[in-house]
Design a protein around this motif. Structure first.
Motif, short mmCIF file in Angstrom:
data_model
loop_
_atom_site.label_atom_id
_atom_site.label_comp_id
_atom_site.label_asym_id
_atom_site.label_seq_id
_atom_site.Cartn_x
_atom_site.Cartn_y
_atom_site.Cartn_z
N PRO A 79 30.63 31.96 35.47
CA PRO A 79 31.12 32.78 36.76
C PRO A 79 32.42 32.99 36.48
O PRO A 79 33.37 32.55 35.64
N ARG A 80 33.03 34.24 37.12
CA ARG A 80 34.32 34.81 36.91
C ARG A 80 35.50 33.71 37.35
O ARG A 80 35.15 32.96 38.29
N THR A 87 30.69 39.88 39.22
CA THR A 87 30.37 39.72 40.65
C THR A 87 31.18 38.72 41.20
O THR A 87 31.58 37.61 40.48
N THR A 88 31.39 38.78 42.65
CA THR A 88 32.29 37.75 43.46
C THR A 88 31.72 37.75 44.66
O THR A 88 31.26 38.62 45.23
N ASP A 130 33.72 36.84 47.22
CA ASP A 130 34.90 37.08 48.06
C ASP A 130 34.82 38.12 49.26
O ASP A 130 35.56 37.78 50.40
N SER A 163 38.91 34.53 43.12
CA SER A 163 37.58 34.73 43.57
C SER A 163 37.21 33.94 44.74
O SER A 163 36.06 34.05 45.18
N ASP A 220 31.47 43.84 43.13
CA ASP A 220 30.36 43.08 43.52
C ASP A 220 29.21 43.92 43.54
O ASP A 220 28.21 43.51 43.98
N SER A 262 43.34 37.06 46.94
CA SER A 262 42.03 37.10 46.37
C SER A 262 41.46 38.52 46.53
O SER A 262 42.25 39.58 46.43
#
Length: 650
Positions: A513-514, A592-593, A595, A124, A268, A73
């Motif tokens: 979203p990513r 952004t994420t 994670d 992600s 992020d 990740s």
């Protein structure tokens, strides 16, 4: 040992049951002494699968029994210098691979890592439970988890570990990293350019007692700056930020950027969003309900999915007051009649619900000619005002006739109406006349002639579908396919008329979203267009700006998904069959994420004590992981069926 004892006990019962059935319950045919062993064998194999017995003679060793689950990740790239979690974990995975372990990566998905050199930590999300389940299904008896321990599904992981027939060891990679980030940004639309705006920023992380410097940028230019308390690691907070008047009208791109704080993960630190300033969104499906009931709630989503057009709904809530419905960001916002009128004027497909006798002049003007509209009529006077002569509403329960009459949408409706659909009510009956098409019939009793609850009419400047009964929304509960087919067919017929308002091809979301696919709305009259996507210049001066990254021909209408794209800002151009550009726009793939949102969990919290039967090393391969038990069951059932047929049994 208990499982084997249970298998022997239940197996004996299965053999006795199969023999008793053929000796006592079936006819005394000559071949029954060969049939009951087949059924008994089938039951025994099923018991072995249900009790998860090992397959004899299939000893696991080496990589078959020893698995390494490597976290791939984005959070594994956090930190500075050579000792990032990913470098530490991947080096450890290489060591274990050399010792004969099988390496599998996990994150949002689980993948076998043939070569770690080609693996990049790009997921992600960090979900471990599916990887543990796959390892157990693959016969793993010794599992090592290499991760920074920012596990999202730790509750599911504890449940899987409790039932897992394997030894699991966790190795935490890398040192703890202090991080703060932006999870999302939302900017309210403004009809007046000179008015102040509002942005909602979702932030997370930071240290206890710290403050975060938050900057909002409009088209790359900083317009406001504030400091917000840090939520601390593992927590999040939504911050409301006031925006000054916009620099220009239009669809503006905003960014929320965190800076001036100790941070070990830069991915992020910013989030983007688009806001409309001084613009009313044109086109799409516009629904106006003058007497709201349940119908708009079910109808608007169906029209969105079947037409690919952006949905907007307005429910009358009082004098000069409507409540919006449609997208989540717009739902429940009160607007005035002027806003509704502007939306109606530019609609590609207009739905007027609850047309009644006491219409005001403003409401009557909504149904002006020159539009493609679906009109729900509630009484005789409203129908006459729309140029349709009807009787007064007839009471009773009107059931749909399964046989579909001839109409332009008969192909879409054929075979879609079961007899048990909920009945319609308050039917207005219109006499047959030239130019009126009846695509659907209902009746109160089977002996009565069918009447039409829906009429289609082609007018000089458009097309209109009249709905003369109430209660269609009940079909969505029992006859979901019938409800969707009916309104998809009606909408398709209405949209065959050349467009009155401009219709745009556009992505379903301006911020994707990513890692998610990009979805496009393709209106019916735009099928066959080509969409060319280029990288847009961002505030950091991307050198690849202007480069074509995707060129797609959309042959069909509706919502069409293309594959995921790299993070960044993009511009797109819509080209017709002659390669002329007809429209365009822009969208972002979010940088952004979330994670880094979960706080790192202590490995000792997840490692559970194991029994002596779960020691490190190989073991017999589980029977359920082999193909031959399932083939054997199919063969035994087929042999028993053939034997029963030949002996005269059914």
């Amino acid at each position: 040992m208990m499982r084997w004892a249970l298998f022997v006990l239940l197996g004996a019962g299965a053999v006795g049951y199969a023999r008793w059935v053929y000796r006592s319950m079936e006819l005394p045919v000559a071949g029954r002494r060969f049939l009951w062993p087949l059924r008994a064998a089938t039951l025994i194999v099923l018991l072995a699968l249900l009790l998860d017995l090992p397959a004899p003679g299939s000893r696991l060793a080496g990589s078959s029994a020893r698995w390494v689950l490597l976290d791939a990740s984005l959070s594994m790239t956090a930190g500075e210098g050579p000792e990032t979690p990913w470098r530490v974990a991947s080096a450890r995975a290489e060591e274990l691979r050399d010792e004969g372990w099988r390496v599998v990566t996990f994150g949002a998905d689980v993948e076998l890592a043939d070569s770690l050199e080609a693996v990049r930590p790009e997921a992600s999300a960090t979900r471990l439970a599916p990887a543990l389940t796959l390892a157990a299904e693959g016969g793993a008896r010794n599992i090592r988890v290499l991760s920074d321990m920012r596990i999202e599904d730790r509750v599911e992981v504890r449940g899987v570990l409790d039932a897992l027939p394997a030894t699991v060891a966790f190795e935490s990679a890398g040192a703890s990293v202090l991080n703060a980030g932006v999870l999302g940004l939302e900017v309210e639309d403004r009809s007046d350019r000179q008015a102040d705006g509002t942005a909602f920023v979702d932030v997370h992380g930071g240290g206890s007692g710290d403050t975060l410097k938050l900057e909002i940028r409009e088209e790359g230019r900083a317009v406001t700056e504030t400091r917000v308390p840090a939520p601390t690691q593992g927590l999040r907070r939504t911050v409301e930020v006031a925006l000054p008047p916009a620099s220009e009208p239009g669809l503006l791109r905003y960014e929320a950027v965190l800076s001036d704080h100790a941070d070990g993960f830069a991915l992020d630190d910013r989030a983007s969003a688009y806001g409309r300033v001084g613009l009313d969104e044109e086109g799409g499906v516009v629904l106006v309900s003058l007497r709201p009931d349940w119908e708009p709630r079910y109808l608007l989503p169906v029209l969105e999915r079947t037409t690919g057009l952006a949905p907007r709904g307005y429910l009358r809530a009082g004098a000069d007051r409507f409540v919006t419905m449609g997208r989540a960001a717009d739902r429940g916002i009160p607007v005035d009649s002027a806003t509704v009128r502007r939306a109606v004027r530019g609609a590609d497909l207009l739905v007027l619900h609850g047309m009644h006798a006491d219409l005001s002049p403003w409401e009557r003007a909504l149904a002006e000619p020159g539009t493609r509209k679906l009109v729900f009529v509630t009484d005789q006077d409203a129908a006459e005002a729309l140029g349709l002569a009807t009787t007064s509403p007839r009471s009773g329960e009107w059931y749909v006739v399964p046989e579909v009459p001839a109409s332009p949408i008969a192909g879409e409706l054929a075979g879609m109406f079961p007899e048990d659909l909920p009945p319609l009510r308050n039917l207005l009956v219109a006499p047959e006349a030239d130019g009126l098409l009846r695509p659907l019939l209902v009746q109160r009793e089977s002996a009565e002639p069918g009447e039409a609850p829906l009429y289609l009419r082609v007018e000089e400047r458009g097309r209109t579908a009249f709905v003369l009964a109430s209660g269609f929304w009940r079909w969505s509960a029992r006859g979901r396919g019938a409800y969707r087919a009916l309104w998809a067919g009606v909408a398709g017929w209405l949209l065959r008329e050349p467009s009155v308002a401009g219709t745009d091809v556009r992505p379903t979301s301006l911020v994707v979203p990513r890692g998610e696919p990009v979805e496009w709305r393709i209106p019916p009259d735009r099928a066959g267009v080509r969409v060319r996507v280029r990288r847009a210049p961002d505030m950091d001066g991307d050198e690849s700006a202007g480069e074509v990254v995707r060129d797609t021909l959309f042959a069909d209408a509706g919502v069409v998904a293309t594959g995921p794209m790299d993070v960044g800002a993009y511009r797109y151009t819509v080209l017709d069959s002659a390669a002329d550009s007809v429209s365009g726009g822009r969208f972002d793939v979010s940088t952004t994420t979330a994670d880094m949102l979960p706080a790192a969990v202590d490995p000792d919290e997840l490692e559970l004590p194991r029994s002596s039967s779960r020691e490190l090393g190989g073991g017999d391969r589980p029977l359920r992981t082999l193909p031959w038990p399932y083939l054997l069951i199919i063969g035994l059932l087929a042999a028993e069926w053939v034997g029963r047929r030949k002996s005269g049994l059914r």
